[in-house]
Design an enzyme around this catalytic site. Structure first.
Site, short mmCIF file in Angstrom:
data_model
loop_
_atom_site.label_atom_id
_atom_site.label_comp_id
_atom_site.label_asym_id
_atom_site.label_seq_id
_atom_site.Cartn_x
_atom_site.Cartn_y
_atom_site.Cartn_z
CG ASP A 1 -1.94 -1.04 1.28
OD1 ASP A 1 -2.05 -1.80 0.30
OD2 ASP A 1 -2.66 -1.13 2.29
CG ASP A 2 -0.09 3.73 2.31
OD1 ASP A 2 -1.22 3.49 1.85
OD2 ASP A 2 0.15 3.80 3.53
CG HIS B 1 -4.66 2.59 -0.76
ND1 HIS B 1 -5.54 1.88 0.02
CD2 HIS B 1 -3.65 2.97 0.07
CE1 HIS B 1 -5.08 1.83 1.27
NE2 HIS B 1 -3.95 2.49 1.32
CG HIS C 1 -3.84 6.89 2.32
ND1 HIS C 1 -3.49 7.09 3.63
CD2 HIS C 1 -3.95 5.56 2.18
CE1 HIS C 1 -3.40 5.93 4.25
NE2 HIS C 1 -3.69 4.97 3.38
CG HIS D 1 2.53 0.11 4.21
ND1 HIS D 1 2.29 -0.79 5.23
CD2 HIS D 1 1.41 0.88 4.10
CE1 HIS D 1 1.07 -0.58 5.73
NE2 HIS D 1 0.53 0.43 5.07
#
Length: 213
Positions: A30-31, A81, A85, A175
């Site tokens: 993620d991210d 995502h 965020h 991540h």
């Protein structure tokens, strides 16, 4: 009102684990993307012959489209995502929530010419308005059942947490940002090796879950 446990399927149905009958698992990140860390991570995944799933943030996708292209070209899955965020994303309703999802879809489409079918809510939070917006964009929620909080723990602690919780069909949430690039590559390399030593195989998320990517 928000829910932070995707496994409860409180506001939306979420896939948090794949087929429990075989020793297969999936890695997700993620991210990102991170211009320093993600390319090195991709080298580690290629060396281990792992096809992972990446859930990049829309603003970073827009800033680093070449890395998104590389992720796609090397056979990894890309998911939505959200665009920014932000902590308040999951308190948005109607048009504002739609824009967060739509702009992230558009950023990935601009980079690779196709849009994702997976959505991972920021921080795993959902709200009563999310189901309608996901349906509008043809998105299915994909969560995780192993979350080792890899951005804050040492390599040894993260690996220990994963190995303690891993099981057949596990979806592991990591991540590709938040760590020193060399440390991220080392962590992923060590983790992949340890998981293989336990006789698990890595599968694409789509194959593991049966949910179209």
């Amino acid at each position: 009102m928000c829910s932070s446990d995707l496994k409860l399927n409180f506001f939306v149905k979420a896939t948090c684990r794949g087929d429990p009958t075989t020793k297969r698992v999936a890695l997700t990140f993620d991210d990102g993307p991170d211009p320093a860390a993600t390319p090195n991570l991709l080298k580690v995944l290629k060396r281990h012959e792992i096809k992972a799933a990446f859930f990049p943030i829309g603003t970073k996708t827009r800033d680093y489209p070449e890395i998104i292209k590389q992720i796609d070209q090397e056979g990894h899955i890309l998911g939505n995502h959200s665009f920014r965020h932000a902590w308040w994303t999951n308190f948005l309703i109607s048009g504002a929530l739609d824009r967060e999802i739509r702009m992230a879809q558009e950023a990935i489409d601009a980079a690779i010419g196709k849009v994702p079918a997976y959505f991972r809510p920021p921080m795993g939070l959902t709200n009563p308005h999310l189901r309608r917006e996901l349906k509008k964009h043809g998105l299915s929620v994909v969560g995780w059942d192993v979350r080792p909080f890899d951005t804050t723990g040492s390599t040894e602690k993260v690996i220990k947490r994963v190995l303690k919780r891993i099981r057949n069909g596990s979806i592991i949430a990591l991540h590709d940002t938040g760590r020193v690039p060399a440390d991220l590559a080392h962590l992923t390399d060590e983790l992949a090796t340890k998981i293989k030593e336990r006789e698990y195989t890595f599968n694409e998320l789509e194959e593991l879950t049966g949910v179209r990517a």
